[in-house]
Design a protein around this motif. Structure first.
Motif, mmCIF file in Angstrom:
data_model
loop_
_atom_site.group_PDB
_atom_site.id
_atom_site.type_symbol
_atom_site.label_atom_id
_atom_site.label_comp_id
_atom_site.label_asym_id
_atom_site.label_seq_id
_atom_site.Cartn_x
_atom_site.Cartn_y
_atom_site.Cartn_z
ATOM 1 N N LEU A 391 -2.289 -6.602 8.181
ATOM 2 C CA LEU A 391 -0.944 -7.009 7.768
ATOM 3 C C LEU A 391 -0.625 -6.482 6.373
ATOM 4 O O LEU A 391 0.515 -6.075 6.096
ATOM 5 N N LEU A 392 -1.623 -6.454 5.498
ATOM 6 C CA LEU A 392 -1.400 -5.944 4.147
ATOM 7 C C LEU A 392 -1.012 -4.463 4.166
ATOM 8 O O LEU A 392 -0.091 -4.047 3.450
ATOM 9 N N ARG A 393 -1.684 -3.687 5.004
ATOM 10 C CA ARG A 393 -1.339 -2.260 5.119
ATOM 11 C C ARG A 393 0.100 -2.093 5.613
ATOM 12 O O ARG A 393 0.825 -1.211 5.155
ATOM 13 N N GLN A 396 2.493 -2.726 2.817
ATOM 14 C CA GLN A 396 2.560 -1.575 1.916
ATOM 15 C C GLN A 396 3.448 -0.479 2.507
ATOM 16 O O GLN A 396 4.259 0.129 1.798
ATOM 17 N N ILE A 397 3.278 -0.229 3.809
ATOM 18 C CA ILE A 397 4.070 0.819 4.489
ATOM 19 C C ILE A 397 5.552 0.490 4.410
ATOM 20 O O ILE A 397 6.403 1.353 4.135
ATOM 21 N N HIS A 398 5.875 -0.794 4.655
ATOM 22 C CA HIS A 398 7.277 -1.213 4.720
ATOM 23 C C HIS A 398 7.784 -1.822 3.406
ATOM 24 O O HIS A 398 8.879 -2.398 3.370
ATOM 25 N N LYS A 399 6.937 -1.708 2.360
ATOM 26 C CA LYS A 399 7.319 -2.099 0.994
ATOM 27 C C LYS A 399 7.825 -3.547 0.903
ATOM 28 O O LYS A 399 8.837 -3.830 0.248
ATOM 29 N N ASP A 400 7.114 -4.457 1.555
ATOM 30 C CA ASP A 400 7.443 -5.884 1.474
ATOM 31 C C ASP A 400 6.544 -6.518 0.403
ATOM 32 O O ASP A 400 5.438 -6.984 0.674
#
Length: 436
Positions: A391-393, A396-400
């Motif tokens: 979920l952390l990755r 990061q991908i979706h800049k949340d």
């Protein structure tokens, strides 16, 4: 061969030919190898009716039969009723007790034996090794005055399985010229189990240099080493060697080849092996489905799954790891949701943490972060670092940034000593501060 012998047995009776002790001895061995419990029990009755109840060979055969089908109670009864017992009968009882975890009883029987042979000692060494009591196994090994190659191989295998590879190798060297193919296979397999893949390959090269003929077991271990190292060139050489030496590619060897090619990213070669197999079991199907999935061939993994079902093969938890992984790598969100919900409802498979991990990865990659977080909250087990890490990755991908902070806190709770999480959190706060 199945139970074809029954036809011959019935033919004997119809021809008024009285079955001999040898006949029943062969039948008991067949029943034991086939695990034909009820059939063996019926022949036990026939033996009693024929008046062979006190024959030592048949009583030992019955004892061995009951031991091999897992009926320890009947094995003990046969043993107790034997009017005399030789070393073979005692060894059969020791083996039966050992296989059922009754090592203390086996040891007592062994200690009271007036005559012992190599099989007596080997049964005790093997039983202690299986129990994980390597110290007792070592004691039995060094006390053994009649060590044979089985004794050495059993002890080497025990060391390997207890992750004492160095001790196993020392014993292997001490064997000298007594080594056989089993000795080499045990060491190569031990290296693979201990994740010493380079050593496994080196051992194989030494095996060839020593003019010891490899077996199918050697090839399976070597292919496993290639899979973990991603050594496609060596894996292809092994496949060529298998072809040149006319090894029979059965489900075990075929599965090892499929797994190696998939892990090395050579999907076409994996499919060639898969389709070339005359018989495929659940492991072969799982290997190709998982391989297709992890290499990004989600739709092909689903097609393979549909073929598997048409063949009447029942899927298991590993099958769904492959399917969900394939959906994740191919962005098939709705299909992944469908299979995840069907696991328990249709197939009766309770999702494990690895399935939840695949679903979190699938939803996260596609940007469904809130749905992924909600799925974590409804998990039947405590989420681990792999789940939160997925979920952390995705965050990061979706800049949340906000959700990233929450997830990192969970990771810190799971592993307060992981400095990477603190660095990430520090960077996260720095970015947030710079943005005002």
């Amino acid at each position: 061969m199945g139970v074809e012998f029954l036809g011959f047995y019935n033919g004997m009776l119809h021809s008024n030919v009285v079955p001999s002790k040898s006949t029943y001895s062969l039948i008991l061995r067949s029943c034991a190898s086939l695990c034909a419990t009820q059939l063996g029990e019926s022949f036990h009755c026939q033996i009693l009716k024929m008046g062979f109840e006190f024959d030592l060979i048949l009583q030992t055969g019955l004892l061995d039969f009951y031991a091999k089908v897992g009926n320890l109670r009947s094995a003990k009864r046969v043993f107790a009723e034997m009017p005399e017992r030789d070393v073979v009968a005692n060894n059969a009882m020791i083996s039966a007790l050992s296989k059922n975890g009754c090592v203390e009883e086996a040891q007592n029987l062994f200690d009271n034996m007036t005559e012992r042979n190599s099989a007596s000692w080997n049964s005790m060494i093997t039983s202690y090794c299986k129990l994980g009591d390597i110290d007792s196994a070592r004691l039995m090994f060094y006390r053994n005055p009649v060590k044979d190659v089985i004794s050495w191989n059993a002890m080497i295998d025990g060391y390997c399985k207890s992750n004492q590879l160095m001790a196993a190798h020392e014993l292997f060297i001490q064997m000298g010229s007594a080594k056989n193919a089993v000795s080499w296979n045990t060491m190569i397999s031990g290296c693979v189990q201990s994740e010493e893949f380079g050593k496994a390959i080196a051992m194989f090269q030494q095996m060839l240099a020593g003019n010891v003929k490899p077996t199918e077991v050697t090839m399976v271990s070597l292919l496993s080493a290639c899979s973990h190292l991603g050594a496609l060139d060596l894996g292809e050489w092994v496949h060529d060697y298998i072809t040149r030496k006319n090894f029979k590619v059965d489900v075990v060897l075929g599965n090892a080849l499929i797994d190696m090619y998939c892990k090395c990213g050579s999907i076409e070669a994996a499919l060639d092996v898969f389709h070339g197999l005359s018989m495929k079991n659940i492991f072969c199907w799982n290997s190709i489905i998982v391989g297709l999935g992890m290499n990004g061939y989600g739709e092909e993994a689903i097609n393979a799954f549909n073929m598997m079902e048409r063949e009447g093969i029942k899927p298991d938890g590993v099958t769904f790891v492959g399917l969900l992984s394939g959906c994740s790598h191919s962005g098939l969100v709705s299909v992944g949701r469908k299979y995840f919900s069907q696991m328990l409802d249709i197939y009766g498979i309770d999702p494990g943490i690895e399935h939840y991990g695949c679903m979190i990865d699938l939803l996260g990659r596609a940007g469904f972060l809130k749905e992924a977080l909600e799925l974590i909250r409804t998990m039947r087990m405590k989420p681990n670092s792999v789940v939160w890490g997925s979920l952390l990755r995705a965050c990061q991908i979706h800049k949340d940034t906000k959700l990233s902070e929450q997830v990192t806190q969970h990771l810190l709770e799971l592993d307060p000593c992981d400095g990477g999480n603190y660095v990430f959190l520090s960077n996260l706060y720095a970015v947030a501060k710079s943005l005002g």
